[in-house]
Design an enzyme around this catalytic site. Structure first.
Site, PDB file in Angstrom:
ATOM      1  N   SER A  39       0.836  -1.208   0.000  1.00  0.00           N
ATOM      2  CA  SER A  39       0.000   0.000   0.000  1.00  0.00           C
ATOM      3  C   SER A  39       0.869   1.255   0.000  1.00  0.00           C
ATOM      4  O   SER A  39       1.976   1.269   0.544  1.00  0.00           O
ATOM      5  CB  SER A  39      -0.913   0.024   1.229  1.00  0.00           C
ATOM      6  OG  SER A  39      -1.832  -1.027   1.171  1.00  0.00           O
TER       7      SER A  39
HETATM    8  N1  SAM Z   1      -1.457  -4.508   3.884  1.00  0.00           N
HETATM    9  C1  SAM Z   1      -0.687  -4.801   2.719  1.00  0.00           C
HETATM   10  C2  SAM Z   1       0.668  -4.124   2.746  1.00  0.00           C
HETATM   11  O1  SAM Z   1       0.893  -3.257   3.586  1.00  0.00           O
HETATM   12  O2  SAM Z   1       1.503  -4.473   1.914  1.00  0.00           O
HETATM   13  C3  SAM Z   1      -1.487  -4.446   1.478  1.00  0.00           C
HETATM   14  C4  SAM Z   1      -1.329  -5.460   0.416  1.00  0.00           C
HETATM   15  S1  SAM Z   1      -2.404  -5.427  -0.960  1.00  0.00           S
HETATM   16  C5  SAM Z   1      -2.959  -3.798  -1.194  1.00  0.00           C
HETATM   17  C6  SAM Z   1      -3.842  -6.332  -0.398  1.00  0.00           C
HETATM   18  C7  SAM Z   1      -3.581  -7.756   0.038  1.00  0.00           C
HETATM   19  O3  SAM Z   1      -4.859  -8.344   0.354  1.00  0.00           O
HETATM   20  C8  SAM Z   1      -2.942  -8.667  -0.986  1.00  0.00           C
HETATM   21  O4  SAM Z   1      -1.794  -9.239  -0.460  1.00  0.00           O
HETATM   22  C9  SAM Z   1      -4.022  -9.725  -1.269  1.00  0.00           C
HETATM   23  O5  SAM Z   1      -3.493 -10.995  -1.569  1.00  0.00           O
HETATM   24  C10 SAM Z   1      -4.768  -9.720   0.041  1.00  0.00           C
HETATM   25  N2  SAM Z   1      -6.125 -10.274  -0.014  1.00  0.00           N
HETATM   26  C11 SAM Z   1      -7.082 -10.122  -0.962  1.00  0.00           C
HETATM   27  N3  SAM Z   1      -8.184 -10.812  -0.613  1.00  0.00           N
HETATM   28  C12 SAM Z   1      -7.926 -11.410   0.575  1.00  0.00           C
HETATM   29  C13 SAM Z   1      -8.671 -12.250   1.441  1.00  0.00           C
HETATM   30  N4  SAM Z   1      -9.924 -12.644   1.188  1.00  0.00           N
HETATM   31  N5  SAM Z   1      -8.079 -12.675   2.583  1.00  0.00           N
HETATM   32  C14 SAM Z   1      -6.805 -12.295   2.892  1.00  0.00           C
HETATM   33  N6  SAM Z   1      -6.041 -11.507   2.105  1.00  0.00           N
HETATM   34  C15 SAM Z   1      -6.609 -11.064   0.964  1.00  0.00           C
END
Ligand code: SAM
Length: 217
Positions: free
Chosen positions: A65
């Protein structure tokens, strides 16, 4: 501190100044962002740009992010839910948002659905001594065994608010979550008061989708 660490620390201070100019004013948030080494959470190819206010690819179609977004969501949480609250993050990704929540003083639990990202984040947390509890699975269903949580932060875009997550909030808990279409979402805060939920709407953002039973298919 060696030369490269000094350079990264200077860039980190520059990023904090940049966030301040963009309207992030909570000193606890700025201090936490200033203390987390973001260059350790991005891939080798993005290391030199780690302190630009941008989202970078972390593999598997996902991104770390943007610092402004992390600061914005952390501020919304902090204004409603003081540390050392127990907080659930959905979407561990690079681990950066979880590390910032830990630096604020929260007890952090985080769920990721992609095994490679989950494993990489667990290794990184261990190497940096960051005590985030991690789980691999569909975070749209929360983390039932560890509920309730005083705070929940969802770092992927949901089409609607996942009911499982609302159900895992403690009686006065609050959830920060981007809700909307796949291209654009509105940052939304749900605040629980017993069996009632109050909803507040904030700025628009663009997140990767929350994929799961209570997310996108
Ligand atoms: N908090 C993260 C960071 O600081 O890097 C943001 C990463 S990205 C914007 C969003 C993340 O949500 C991805 O790694 C994706 O795989 C995960 N994601 C999407 N759907 C999900 C779910 N149902 N359960 C868990 N993780 C999920």
């Amino acid at each position: 501190m060696n030369e490269s660490e000094r350079l990264m620390a200077a860039r980190r201070s520059g990023m904090v100044r940049d966030l301040r100019h963009k309207g992030i004013v909570d000193e606890r948030v700025l201090e936490a962002i200033g203390s987390v080494e973001r260059h350790r959470f991005v891939g080798e190819e993005s290391r030199n740009a780690a302190y630009e206010d941008a989202a970078w690819p972390i593999g598997y179609g996902q991104t770390i992010s943007q610092p402004y977004t992390v600061a914005y969501m952390t501020t919304l949480l902090l204004e409603r839910c003081p540390p050392p609250a127990k907080v659930l993050e959905i979407g561990t990704g690079s681990g950066y948002q979880a590390a910032v929540l830990d630096a604020i003083g929260y007890r952090v639990y985080s769920v990721e659905r992609i095994p490679e990202l989950y494993e990489r984040a667990v290794r990184l947390f261990r190497a940096l001594g960051i005590p985030v509890m991690c789980r691999l699975g569909d975070g749209s269903l929360g983390w039932e065994d560890e509920a309730p949580f005083e705070g929940i932060v969802v770092t992927a875009a949901a089409p609607e608010c996942p009911q499982h997550l609302l159900g895992q909030l403690s009686p006065n808990g609050c959830m920060v979550i981007p809700v909307g279409g796949q291209d654009m979402q509105q940052m939304t805060v749900y605040r629980r008061s017993g069996d009632r939920f109050e909803k507040e709407l904030f700025h628009h953002f663009a997140f990767v989708p929350l994929i799961g039973r209570e997310g996108w298919n």
